[in-house]
Design an enzyme around this catalytic site. Structure first.
Site: not given
Length: 369
Positions: A57, A166, A175, A189, A205, A299, A302
């Site tokens: 505003e 995975t 990849w 992200r 990684d 992974g 979790l």
């Protein structure tokens, strides 16, 4: 029932598009846009760009100047009524002589929550509420969830082959998805307040889990020529204290915090199963670190724990055109369901190609009770 004209809809749609300009920088504040019109002409507009800086505003009123007197303001969220790091916007609209305010929705923040609307009405300003409310809520899903439930809004990202693997049996995973999909992840992200992961993911990684400016889409870079996109805080579950200071996680830009039951940046008790209590972790991130929006990259262990706990608000899954076989590592861990009535249904909200990969965004439909 409040009636809105086609012009009202057009102006609020413009305000919502302005609000989206702050999606990478306003956290933990909401994204807000404002358009001021005199007659059928826009005389001022603005958005809230960064926490601590002027609200939408204010920018719109500055642009409108004297033309604000007798004008209409379209705002995606109820104007604030309290003094924080900036003065209340409701007072600014009153002082400028605005005659009418159209709000997409009321602010659930207890410090506002109808007080801004009432302040405007007490000053004789005509206030209408509810125009394009669903759109306004969507751009502030994380802010609204925290205000309404005290918990952050959680997105879980996973990547797999088309047969749901995975990694290979030997653990190799780089990849699976394309460079375009990995760049797409950077955009997600950058919108989060925190990235949640595990020490195992980081170690496997040597992951930094930060936002890489070079990998952001050109459409994002054009809006932030000074590279002002905020780095989310990275929160890593590290019960065994395996993380080392020389890892990429700590050498890249942005804060990185560890979470464990002791000797950690975020101390979290154990639950009845002997694991870190994810519910208590969510409380700590929301209330102590003021995080609205969490992006999870981890992974199967979790991921499944968070899903089974009902903490995931949205799944973002990238499926690569590869087949890895059932001897690989599955997308999720064991759920332990013994009946189809127990399985978790999903609502697909967006399906599209990203590079060679398929990106599926889905909402888990948790069963109550």
């Amino acid at each position: 029932m409040t009636m809105f004209s086609s012009f009202d809809h057009l102006m609020m749609a413009r305000a919502i598009s302005l609000a989206k300009k702050g999606v990478f920088t306003t956290h933990p504040n909401p994204n807000v846009g404002c358009v001021i019109t005199s007659g059928n002409k826009i005389v001022g507009e603005g958005c809230h760009f960064k926490a601590g800086e002027p609200h939408a505003e204010v920018y719109a009123l500055r642009m409108a100047g004297d033309k604000a007197r007798g004008a209409t303001a379209y705002v995606t969220l109820e104007p604030c009524s309290h003094y924080g790091r900036t003065p209340p916007c409701a007072k600014g609209l009153i002082d400028a002589g605005i005659s009418q305010v159209v709000c997409a929705m009321q602010d659930p923040n207890p410090q506002v929550s109808g007080r801004g609307i009432q302040m405007l009405r007490d000053a004789g300003i005509d206030v209408r509420v509810g125009l394009l409310e669903a759109d306004a809520r969507h751009i502030n899903r994380a802010f609204l969830k925290k205000m309404e439930s005290g918990r952050p809004w959680v997105q879980l990202k996973m990547a797999a082959s088309i047969d749901g693997q995975t990694a290979l049996d030997n653990g190799e995973s780089q990849w699976i998805t394309s460079a375009e999909a990995r760049q797409d992840v950077q955009k997600f992200r950058a919108q989060a307040g925190a990235i949640l992961s595990t020490s195992q993911t980081v170690i496997s990684d040597n992951a930094s889990l930060n936002v890489r400016w070079s990998d952001l889409p050109s459409s994002v870079k054009e809006s932030y020529p000074d590279h002002s996109v905020r780095q989310p805080v990275r929160v890593i579950l590290d019960r065994q204290h395996r993380l080392k200071p020389d890892m990429a996680l700590f050498q890249s830009g942005g804060a990185a915090l560890t979470a464990a039951e002791s000797e950690a940046d975020v101390v979290v008790p154990l639950d009845s199963t002997g694991r870190l209590d994810l519910s208590k972790l969510m409380d700590a991130l929301a209330n102590d670190l003021h995080i609205n929006h969490i992006w999870v990259e981890a992974g199967a262990t979790l991921a499944s724990s968070m899903i089974l706990s009902g903490m995931v608000d949205e799944l973002v899954i990238y499926l690569a055109p590869k087949m890895m076989g059932s001897d690989g590592k599955g997308l999720f861990g064991t759920f332990g369901f013994t009946s189809m009535k127990d399985v978790i249904d999903l609502e697909f909200t967006d399906i599209r190609m990203v590079g060679k990969d398929l990106r599926v965004i889905a909402k888990p439909l948790y069963k109550l009770g």
